[in-house]
Design a protein around this motif. Structure first.
Motif, PDB file in Angstrom:
ATOM      1  N   PHE A 197      17.736  14.304   7.966  1.00  9.45           N
ATOM      2  CA  PHE A 197      17.694  13.095   8.788  1.00  9.45           C
ATOM      3  C   PHE A 197      16.314  12.467   8.622  1.00  9.45           C
ATOM      4  O   PHE A 197      15.368  12.842   9.306  1.00  9.45           O
ATOM      5  N   PRO A 198      16.167  11.532   7.678  1.00 10.24           N
ATOM      6  CA  PRO A 198      14.837  10.958   7.402  1.00 10.24           C
ATOM      7  C   PRO A 198      14.316  10.090   8.537  1.00 10.24           C
ATOM      8  O   PRO A 198      15.049   9.268   9.090  1.00 10.24           O
ATOM      9  N   ILE A 199      13.052  10.289   8.865  1.00 12.79           N
ATOM     10  CA  ILE A 199      12.361   9.437   9.835  1.00 12.79           C
ATOM     11  C   ILE A 199      11.941   8.140   9.166  1.00 12.79           C
ATOM     12  O   ILE A 199      11.987   7.063   9.763  1.00 12.79           O
ATOM     13  N   GLU A 200      11.531   8.271   7.902  1.00 11.46           N
ATOM     14  CA  GLU A 200      11.056   7.108   7.148  1.00 11.46           C
ATOM     15  C   GLU A 200      11.329   7.323   5.666  1.00 11.46           C
ATOM     16  O   GLU A 200      11.208   8.450   5.164  1.00 11.46           O
ATOM     17  N   TYR A 201      11.721   6.261   5.006  1.00  5.92           N
ATOM     18  CA  TYR A 201      11.845   6.262   3.552  1.00  5.92           C
ATOM     19  C   TYR A 201      10.802   5.306   2.995  1.00  5.92           C
ATOM     20  O   TYR A 201      10.663   4.170   3.471  1.00  5.92           O
ATOM     21  N   LEU A 202      10.047   5.761   1.991  1.00  4.95           N
ATOM     22  CA  LEU A 202       8.972   4.962   1.406  1.00  4.95           C
ATOM     23  C   LEU A 202       9.159   4.914  -0.096  1.00  4.95           C
ATOM     24  O   LEU A 202       9.456   5.932  -0.726  1.00  4.95           O
ATOM     25  N   GLN A 203       8.979   3.732  -0.677  1.00  9.99           N
ATOM     26  CA  GLN A 203       8.996   3.588  -2.128  1.00  9.99           C
ATOM     27  C   GLN A 203       7.758   2.817  -2.563  1.00  9.99           C
ATOM     28  O   GLN A 203       7.411   1.794  -1.960  1.00  9.99           O
ATOM     29  N   GLU A 204       7.073   3.333  -3.576  1.00 10.41           N
ATOM     30  CA  GLU A 204       5.843   2.725  -4.070  1.00 10.41           C
ATOM     31  C   GLU A 204       6.028   2.237  -5.496  1.00 10.41           C
ATOM     32  O   GLU A 204       6.757   2.845  -6.288  1.00 10.41           O
ATOM     33  N   GLY A 205       5.335   1.149  -5.829  1.00 13.31           N
ATOM     34  CA  GLY A 205       5.409   0.602  -7.176  1.00 13.31           C
ATOM     35  C   GLY A 205       4.515   1.316  -8.171  1.00 13.31           C
ATOM     36  O   GLY A 205       4.909   1.570  -9.305  1.00 13.31           O
ATOM     37  N   HIS A 206       3.283   1.660  -7.743  1.00 12.41           N
ATOM     38  CA  HIS A 206       2.327   2.310  -8.646  1.00 12.41           C
ATOM     39  C   HIS A 206       1.493   3.349  -7.909  1.00 12.41           C
ATOM     40  O   HIS A 206       1.121   3.158  -6.748  1.00 12.41           O
ATOM     41  N   TYR A 207       1.217   4.423  -8.591  1.00 11.61           N
ATOM     42  CA  TYR A 207       0.184   5.384  -8.223  1.00 11.61           C
ATOM     43  C   TYR A 207      -0.635   5.528  -9.502  1.00 11.61           C
ATOM     44  O   TYR A 207      -0.243   6.242 -10.427  1.00 11.61           O
ATOM     45  N   ALA A 208      -1.742   4.795  -9.571  1.00 14.63           N
ATOM     46  CA  ALA A 208      -2.407   4.606 -10.866  1.00 14.63           C
ATOM     47  C   ALA A 208      -3.895   4.903 -10.768  1.00 14.63           C
ATOM     48  O   ALA A 208      -4.526   4.724  -9.715  1.00 14.63           O
ATOM     49  N   GLY A 209      -4.456   5.348 -11.891  1.00 19.30           N
ATOM     50  CA  GLY A 209      -5.879   5.631 -11.932  1.00 19.30           C
ATOM     51  C   GLY A 209      -6.466   5.358 -13.309  1.00 19.30           C
ATOM     52  O   GLY A 209      -5.754   5.360 -14.323  1.00 19.30           O
ATOM     53  N   TYR A 210      -7.763   5.130 -13.335  1.00 16.92           N
ATOM     54  CA  TYR A 210      -8.501   4.881 -14.578  1.00 16.92           C
ATOM     55  C   TYR A 210      -9.846   5.587 -14.477  1.00 16.92           C
ATOM     56  O   TYR A 210     -10.626   5.335 -13.544  1.00 16.92           O
ATOM     57  N   ASP A 211     -10.131   6.513 -15.417  1.00 19.53           N
ATOM     58  CA  ASP A 211     -11.408   7.218 -15.461  1.00 19.53           C
ATOM     59  C   ASP A 211     -12.356   6.511 -16.408  1.00 19.53           C
ATOM     60  O   ASP A 211     -11.972   6.184 -17.536  1.00 19.53           O
ATOM     61  N   LEU A 212     -13.588   6.328 -15.964  1.00 17.78           N
ATOM     62  CA  LEU A 212     -14.605   5.733 -16.822  1.00 17.78           C
ATOM     63  C   LEU A 212     -15.432   6.789 -17.538  1.00 17.78           C
ATOM     64  O   LEU A 212     -16.135   6.484 -18.502  1.00 17.78           O
TER      65      LEU A 212
END
Length: 438
Positions: free
Chosen positions: A156-171
């Motif tokens: 029984f979900p309290i909340e459903y979440l969908q994300e477009g990006h989980y992104a990173g860039y190392d210098l």
């Protein structure tokens, strides 16, 4: 000055150390409590009590099941191994033993000695420059479900979440995508890495929410973090301490999205030992399976194997920018081959167990079996599931990477040049959030 140690020598040293500990502390006896082929449920959870963290044991007691499989060797991506052999001999800790000096790429400290007075700090720096991704990454379209987990509870979900990006860039520390090994921008801005989460695609009332974060090389320069919220439709600069705080119904905090990632110099570390423990490093499923026996509060059944772990506690330094961190302590369980935390436990200001963060990783040459683009010439690790559980309330946020209900299944693009620095600006974040264009 640390001598240059080839990766194969590092692994041999880890094996010898593990064997010695087994003889000294009875680890082999503890390991004998489980064997390949065993299936762990709440009914026989006592078999793994000493082989997982208190937070993971809590989850097993409440319905998360485990399939015990043989231990598998995890090799680093060859470019990362080459960089370690080339550059590690020049790396050392600063005079105050908090900051890296001479780091370029690869693992800073490939030989870990439990008797080293600064071993805990070195383990944490190794985790920061981990082999799982060290150029760039873009996790596209993943979803999370927040539930009250527990043994035999219905989903029984309290909340459903969908994300477009989980992104990173190392210098810094780049080994597979130009510019290598250091982006020239580092000398100008002193930024070590850039991170973006968003835009949020569901629920509708949070659509567009995003988080942008910069980490700096200077030990006294705290992280810069911004958020964009759909209610105000304004860019907001966040206090650094908010990175240790979970938001909305989610139990994840930004400092624990990928194991343990607050600013390294703002914590004091203590080495608690090394031990053979269970973890998922070669997951069977991608997308992960929603656990039917704990109300969807984990991924199960899944493969768990014995791993050699370094255990380190981290306490926020109250004199730093992170003085108001929510957790009094985080205990980090670090896999000694893959250098990613299969799980961490946090403790509240009273010293009571607060949250458990568990990660399920797969070891393969592509994130999903039918990948068309994200295919590599070697095996690497992919996080295919993650869960943060408030053990005091039973609330759990389980994320599926790739998502169960998302339009793209390849999901992970690691060290492929999928994102560049232009992706990680406040202007780009606001534009993407407002237009919904990915």
């Amino acid at each position: 000055m640390i001598k240059k140690i080839p990766h194969r020598v590092t692994q041999l040293a880890a094996t010898v150390t593990a064997f010695a500990l087994a003889l000294m502390f009875g680890v082999s006896a503890a390991s004998a409590q489980v064997k390949p082929g065993d299936f762990i449920t709440p009914d026989n959870a006592s078999q793994v009590k000493d082989l997982v963290s208190p937070g993971v044991f809590y989850k097993v007691q409440r319905g998360m099941t485990m399939k015990i499989v043989p231990t598998e060797r995890i090799d680093w991506p060859p470019p990362y191994t080459d960089a370690t052999e080339k550059y590690s001999s020049q790396v050392q800790l600063s005079k105050d033993h908090r900051t890296l000096v001479g780091y370029v790429a690869g693992q800073p400290f490939p030989l870990i000695d439990a008797n080293d007075p600064y071993v805990a700090t070195k383990v944490i720096w190794n985790a920061l420059w981990r082999p799982i991704s060290n150029d760039d990454y873009d996790l596209r379209y993943f979803d999370c479900e927040t539930v009250y987990s527990g043994y035999k509870k219905s989903f029984f979900p309290i909340e459903y979440l969908q994300e477009g990006h989980y992104a990173g860039y190392d210098l810094v520390g780049r080994t597979e995508v130009e510019p290598m090994p250091i982006d020239p921008d580092f000398k100008i801005t002193n930024r070590l890495w850039l991170f973006l989460l968003g835009p949020e695609l569901a629920p509708q009332n949070q659509r567009g929410s995003s988080l942008l974060r910069y980490r700096y090389g200077s030990p006294t320069h705290g992280d810069d973090t911004w958020s964009w919220e759909p209610g105000t439709r304004r860019l907001r600069r966040l206090n650094e301490a908010m990175n240790s705080t979970a938001t909305d119904a989610q139990t994840f905090s930004p400092d624990h999205y990928s194991g343990f990632t607050p600013k390294t110099e703002e914590y004091d570390y203590k080495f608690l030992g090394e031990k053979e423990m269970l973890a998922t490093v070669d997951a069977e499923h991608s997308p992960e399976m929603r656990c039917a026996t704990d109300g969807g509060g984990s991924a199960c059944p899944e493969r768990w194997q014995m791993r050699h772990m370094y255990i380190v506690s981290a306490e926020p330094r109250r004199t730093t920018n992170n003085a108001s961190a929510l957790d009094s302590k985080t205990v980090i369980y670090m896999d000694s081959e893959m250098w990613f935390e299969p799980y961490t436990d946090t403790y509240d200001r009273r010293g009571a167990l607060f949250r458990n963060n568990t990660f399920w990783l797969a070891y393969r040459d592509r994130p999903v079996p039918d990948a068309k683009v994200a295919i590599y010439p070697f095996k690497r690790e992919f996080v295919v599931g993650s869960c943060s559980t408030d053990v005091q309330s039973g609330q759990a946020s389980m994320c599926y990477l790739p998502g169960i209900e998302t339009p793209e299944r390849e999901c992970w693009y690691i060290n492929m040049g999928a994102v560049d620095k232009a992706f990680f600006t406040t202007e780009a974040m606001v534009k993407m959030a407002e237009t919904g264009h990915m």
